[in-house]
Enzyme design. Structure first.
Site, PDB file in Angstrom:
ATOM      1  N   GLN A 155     -13.373   7.495 -30.651  1.00  0.00           N
ATOM      2  CA  GLN A 155     -13.788   8.711 -31.356  1.00  0.00           C
ATOM      3  C   GLN A 155     -14.292   8.387 -32.772  1.00  0.00           C
ATOM      4  O   GLN A 155     -15.311   8.908 -33.211  1.00  0.00           O
ATOM      5  CB  GLN A 155     -12.591   9.683 -31.403  1.00  0.00           C
ATOM      6  CG  GLN A 155     -12.963  11.094 -31.751  1.00  0.00           C
ATOM      7  CD  GLN A 155     -13.858  11.751 -30.691  1.00  0.00           C
ATOM      8  OE1 GLN A 155     -13.936  11.278 -29.551  1.00  0.00           O
ATOM      9  NE2 GLN A 155     -14.551  12.798 -31.067  1.00  0.00           N
ATOM     10  N   PRO A 172       0.814  -1.223   0.000  1.00  0.00           N
ATOM     11  CA  PRO A 172       0.000   0.000   0.000  1.00  0.00           C
ATOM     12  C   PRO A 172       0.850   1.277   0.000  1.00  0.00           C
ATOM     13  O   PRO A 172       0.520   2.249  -0.656  1.00  0.00           O
ATOM     14  CB  PRO A 172      -0.832  -0.120   1.280  1.00  0.00           C
ATOM     15  CG  PRO A 172      -0.902  -1.588   1.544  1.00  0.00           C
ATOM     16  CD  PRO A 172       0.374  -2.183   1.039  1.00  0.00           C
ATOM     17  N   GLY A 230       9.213  -8.819 -17.773  1.00  0.00           N
ATOM     18  CA  GLY A 230       7.770  -8.581 -17.715  1.00  0.00           C
ATOM     19  C   GLY A 230       7.345  -7.432 -18.620  1.00  0.00           C
ATOM     20  O   GLY A 230       6.296  -7.487 -19.269  1.00  0.00           O
ATOM     21  N   TRP A 240      -2.404  -4.968  -4.777  1.00  0.00           N
ATOM     22  CA  TRP A 240      -2.475  -4.948  -6.241  1.00  0.00           C
ATOM     23  C   TRP A 240      -1.800  -6.165  -6.863  1.00  0.00           C
ATOM     24  O   TRP A 240      -1.091  -6.046  -7.860  1.00  0.00           O
ATOM     25  CB  TRP A 240      -1.850  -3.649  -6.806  1.00  0.00           C
ATOM     26  CG  TRP A 240      -2.730  -2.487  -6.553  1.00  0.00           C
ATOM     27  CD1 TRP A 240      -2.555  -1.505  -5.627  1.00  0.00           C
ATOM     28  CD2 TRP A 240      -3.976  -2.214  -7.203  1.00  0.00           C
ATOM     29  NE1 TRP A 240      -3.609  -0.641  -5.666  1.00  0.00           N
ATOM     30  CE2 TRP A 240      -4.487  -1.049  -6.628  1.00  0.00           C
ATOM     31  CE3 TRP A 240      -4.705  -2.858  -8.216  1.00  0.00           C
ATOM     32  CZ2 TRP A 240      -5.704  -0.499  -7.014  1.00  0.00           C
ATOM     33  CZ3 TRP A 240      -5.904  -2.308  -8.611  1.00  0.00           C
ATOM     34  CH2 TRP A 240      -6.387  -1.145  -8.015  1.00  0.00           C
ATOM     35  N   GLU A 283       3.583  -2.851 -13.817  1.00  0.00           N
ATOM     36  CA  GLU A 283       4.980  -3.212 -14.118  1.00  0.00           C
ATOM     37  C   GLU A 283       5.837  -1.962 -14.379  1.00  0.00           C
ATOM     38  O   GLU A 283       6.760  -1.971 -15.193  1.00  0.00           O
ATOM     39  CB  GLU A 283       5.060  -4.239 -15.244  1.00  0.00           C
ATOM     40  CG  GLU A 283       4.283  -5.500 -14.849  1.00  0.00           C
ATOM     41  CD  GLU A 283       4.710  -6.761 -15.551  1.00  0.00           C
ATOM     42  OE1 GLU A 283       5.832  -6.814 -16.056  1.00  0.00           O
ATOM     43  OE2 GLU A 283       3.897  -7.710 -15.556  1.00  0.00           O
ATOM     44  N   SER A 323       4.437   4.814 -16.786  1.00  0.00           N
ATOM     45  CA  SER A 323       5.170   5.467 -17.886  1.00  0.00           C
ATOM     46  C   SER A 323       6.241   6.412 -17.320  1.00  0.00           C
ATOM     47  O   SER A 323       7.328   6.549 -17.890  1.00  0.00           O
ATOM     48  CB  SER A 323       4.202   6.256 -18.770  1.00  0.00           C
ATOM     49  OG  SER A 323       3.366   5.368 -19.459  1.00  0.00           O
TER      50      SER A 323
HETATM   51  N1  CAA Z   1      18.291  -5.365 -13.299  1.00  0.00           N
HETATM   52  C1  CAA Z   1      19.180  -5.692 -12.334  1.00  0.00           C
HETATM   53  N2  CAA Z   1      19.525  -4.862 -11.329  1.00  0.00           N
HETATM   54  C2  CAA Z   1      18.921  -3.654 -11.306  1.00  0.00           C
HETATM   55  C3  CAA Z   1      17.994  -3.244 -12.270  1.00  0.00           C
HETATM   56  C4  CAA Z   1      17.671  -4.158 -13.305  1.00  0.00           C
HETATM   57  N3  CAA Z   1      16.799  -3.847 -14.265  1.00  0.00           N
HETATM   58  N4  CAA Z   1      17.571  -1.997 -11.987  1.00  0.00           N
HETATM   59  C5  CAA Z   1      18.216  -1.620 -10.878  1.00  0.00           C
HETATM   60  N5  CAA Z   1      19.058  -2.612 -10.477  1.00  0.00           N
HETATM   61  C6  CAA Z   1      19.968  -2.605  -9.335  1.00  0.00           C
HETATM   62  C7  CAA Z   1      20.920  -1.409  -9.424  1.00  0.00           C
HETATM   63  O1  CAA Z   1      22.089  -1.753 -10.159  1.00  0.00           O
HETATM   64  C8  CAA Z   1      21.255  -1.153  -7.963  1.00  0.00           C
HETATM   65  O2  CAA Z   1      22.213  -2.117  -7.551  1.00  0.00           O
HETATM   66  P1  CAA Z   1      23.338  -1.832  -6.396  1.00  0.00           P
HETATM   67  O3  CAA Z   1      22.729  -2.281  -5.115  1.00  0.00           O
HETATM   68  O4  CAA Z   1      24.486  -2.679  -6.778  1.00  0.00           O
HETATM   69  O5  CAA Z   1      23.635  -0.374  -6.411  1.00  0.00           O
HETATM   70  C9  CAA Z   1      19.950  -1.501  -7.261  1.00  0.00           C
HETATM   71  O6  CAA Z   1      19.211  -2.362  -8.146  1.00  0.00           O
HETATM   72  C10 CAA Z   1      19.099  -0.295  -6.932  1.00  0.00           C
HETATM   73  O7  CAA Z   1      18.868   0.429  -8.123  1.00  0.00           O
HETATM   74  P2  CAA Z   1      18.360   1.941  -8.099  1.00  0.00           P
HETATM   75  O8  CAA Z   1      19.256   2.745  -7.193  1.00  0.00           O
HETATM   76  O9  CAA Z   1      18.183   2.369  -9.503  1.00  0.00           O
HETATM   77  O10 CAA Z   1      16.963   1.799  -7.368  1.00  0.00           O
HETATM   78  P3  CAA Z   1      15.849   2.882  -7.051  1.00  0.00           P
HETATM   79  O11 CAA Z   1      15.412   2.686  -5.665  1.00  0.00           O
HETATM   80  O12 CAA Z   1      16.319   4.244  -7.466  1.00  0.00           O
HETATM   81  O13 CAA Z   1      14.618   2.401  -7.971  1.00  0.00           O
HETATM   82  C11 CAA Z   1      13.320   2.192  -9.944  1.00  0.00           C
HETATM   83  C12 CAA Z   1      14.708   2.302  -9.312  1.00  0.00           C
HETATM   84  C13 CAA Z   1      13.605   2.070 -11.417  1.00  0.00           C
HETATM   85  C14 CAA Z   1      12.462   3.408  -9.695  1.00  0.00           C
HETATM   86  C15 CAA Z   1      12.606   0.928  -9.413  1.00  0.00           C
HETATM   87  O14 CAA Z   1      12.253   1.055  -8.066  1.00  0.00           O
HETATM   88  C16 CAA Z   1      11.365   0.578 -10.223  1.00  0.00           C
HETATM   89  O15 CAA Z   1      11.455   0.015 -11.312  1.00  0.00           O
HETATM   90  N6  CAA Z   1      10.159   0.911  -9.685  1.00  0.00           N
HETATM   91  C17 CAA Z   1       8.928   0.488 -10.298  1.00  0.00           C
HETATM   92  C18 CAA Z   1       8.420  -0.744  -9.635  1.00  0.00           C
HETATM   93  C19 CAA Z   1       7.439  -1.458 -10.488  1.00  0.00           C
HETATM   94  O16 CAA Z   1       7.601  -1.584 -11.690  1.00  0.00           O
HETATM   95  N7  CAA Z   1       6.400  -1.963  -9.853  1.00  0.00           N
HETATM   96  C20 CAA Z   1       5.442  -2.730 -10.557  1.00  0.00           C
HETATM   97  C21 CAA Z   1       4.794  -3.686  -9.621  1.00  0.00           C
HETATM   98  S1  CAA Z   1       4.753  -5.302 -10.198  1.00  0.00           S
HETATM   99  C22 CAA Z   1       3.368  -5.419 -11.130  1.00  0.00           C
HETATM  100  O17 CAA Z   1       2.782  -4.477 -11.549  1.00  0.00           O
HETATM  101  C23 CAA Z   1       3.075  -6.822 -11.411  1.00  0.00           C
HETATM  102  C24 CAA Z   1       1.691  -7.191 -11.647  1.00  0.00           C
HETATM  103  O18 CAA Z   1       1.018  -7.645 -10.769  1.00  0.00           O
HETATM  104  C25 CAA Z   1       1.220  -7.155 -13.058  1.00  0.00           C
END
Ligand code: CAA
Length: 389
Positions: free
Chosen positions: A344, A128, A246, A158, A371, A374
């Site tokens: 439309q 949440p 995904g 969710w 996932e 945008s």
């Molecule tokens: N692959 C591997 N490692 C990754 C990565 C990736 N794609 N992206 C980041 N990392 C690693 C980074 O290298 C970093 O590693 P270190 O610990 O070595 O430094 C670590 O992860 C942290 O990365 P960030 O500092 O970039 O992390 P952040 O806190 O700034 O967050 C973010 C980055 C892109 C905003 C991320 O939080 C994000 O993608 N948020 C969105 C979450 C999301 O998509 N939620 C969807 C829910 S799931 C869903 O919808 C499923 C469903 O039911 C359909």
């Protein structure tokens, strides 16, 4: 980039198209209206190998590649986005996650029943108070004094397929003091029939109404230590890497619904007459058709490019984060644009429940949200381009 589809890929696309048009299109309105989970369809999809497309046959899957997965997603989504959501979570969030990070034993035990479609898989990251900022999750997993279990407490929200899932990948904090905070997160394999797992309220939604979504509660849930996925503290990276895969599926889903809305619009523009001619003869409609077509084809290229990047990564281990984010961002915004234009073009009939156009419009919206919104895709792309991460 060679985007010519092989004979095998064309056969798969045609097989899935025939199935989706024959078995899903006629019942999609029913499942949307009632919000029932389309279990009979999901079972048939399991029999066709669609619930574990990229999973090797040894673990119950179809043993195909990412292009095949994308083509199949597109065809299922063209018929019904909600059904393709169930398929997407099973394939790319659940099965792909365990295939990539699991042990041999975990793959056999946890992938096989889900890839074969006998059971449903889910992925529990969001809470949440923790959506886009996934690292701030509060769900806690503490090692028991005898070291045999993780005791899990917390709440997830969710969760797609949450109301029906037999198994899930769960992310929880094993070290709340870790800095940076994401390094204290671990991933677990959860059997939902064990005590301490409770399903919460089912979300009433604008679209993808047949894809069941709910909250999940963990109340002193005992997870055997052997069900840790990857190493302690690796959970956030697993979550992000799995989302890369995904997001390609969501791009294909968005492409599918955009195509459905576009084809219906073409048909309507030819058939519907106004002022003595088909509405397609008017330049204002032609402009919409041209813009819809260009955006769909551009989405297709980005989506197939991302699929090829994921396939190449199998050999090189390279990340395909940017390719996946670009595909999802562009295809989902295209789906919203195209379905909006389709409403439309159809006028009153686009707004009516007599045609599926309004459903396409409602369903398309989620592709810009789940996932990673945008906004998050833009952040991921820009950070990678600027070398900030
Ligand atoms: N692959 C591997 N490692 C990754 C990565 C990736 N794609 N992206 C980041 N990392 C690693 C980074 O290298 C970093 O590693 P270190 O610990 O070595 O430094 C670590 O992860 C942290 O990365 P960030 O500092 O970039 O992390 P952040 O806190 O700034 O967050 C973010 C980055 C892109 C905003 C991320 O939080 C994000 O993608 N948020 C969105 C979450 C999301 O998509 N939620 C969807 C829910 S799931 C869903 O919808 C499923 C469903 O039911 C359909």
């Amino acid at each position: 980039m060679d985007l010519r589809l092989s004979k095998e890929h064309l056969l798969i696309r045609d097989m899935v198209r025939e199935f989706a048009q024959k078995e899903i299109v006629p019942v999609a309105e029913h499942y949307d209206r009632t919000g029932e989970f389309p279990l009979p369809i999901v079972q048939k999809m399991g029999e066709l190998g669609l619930m574990g497309i990229e999973v090797p046959e040894a673990y119950g899957g179809a043993g195909l590649d990412t292009i095949a997965y994308v083509l199949a997603m597109e065809e299922i989504a063209r018929a019904d986005v909600a059904t393709s959501t169930i398929m997407s979570v099973n394939n790319s969030l659940y099965c792909h996650g365990i295939l990539t990070f699991g042990t041999e034993e975990q793959k056999r035990e946890w992938v096989t029943p889900v890839a074969s479609g006998r059971e449903i898989g889910a992925y529990a990251l969001t809470e949440p108070m923790s959506g886009s900022d996934a690292g701030t999750m509060r769900t806690r997993a503490e090692l028991s004094p005898d070291g045999r279990h993780y005791i899990i407490n917390g709440r997830k929200s969710w969760i797609t397929s949450g109301p029906v899932a037999h198994r899930l990948i769960l992310f929880a904090k094993t070290d709340p003091t870790a800095e940076p905070k994401h390094r204290g997160i671990s991933a677990f394999l959860i059997d939902t029939s064990r005590p301490g797992f409770v399903r919460g309220k089912v979300e009433p939604k604008l679209g993808i109404r047949a894809s069941a979504t709910c909250e999940l509660f963990f109340e002193d849930y005992l997870c055997p230590v052997e069900n840790l996925l990857g190493k302690p503290g690796e959970g956030f990276k697993i979550a992000m890497a799995v989302l890369d895969a995904g997001r390609i599926g969501i791009a294909a889903q968005a492409l599918g619904v955009a195509e459905a809305a576009y084809e219906a619009s073409l048909h309507y523009a030819r058939e519907r007459h106004a002022f003595g001619q088909p509405i397609g003869a008017f330049q204002m409609i032609q402009q919409k058709i041209a813009d819809m077509k260009c955006r769909i084809e551009a989405s297709r290229l980005l989506t197939y490019q991302a699929a090829l990047a994921k396939m190449a990564a199998k050999e090189t281990g390279a990340r395909y984060t940017t390719e996946a984010a670009m595909a999802k961002l562009f295809a989902s915004e295209t789906a919203m644009f195209v379905t909006h234009q389709a409403v439309q073009i159809h006028g009153g009939m686009g707004y009516s429940k007599e045609l599926p156009i309004e459903r396409y419009f409602r369903d398309a919206k989620i592709t810009e949200i789940y996932e990673g919104t945008s906004e998050i895709q833009r952040l991921v792309i820009a950070r990678n381009e600027l070398g900030l991460r």
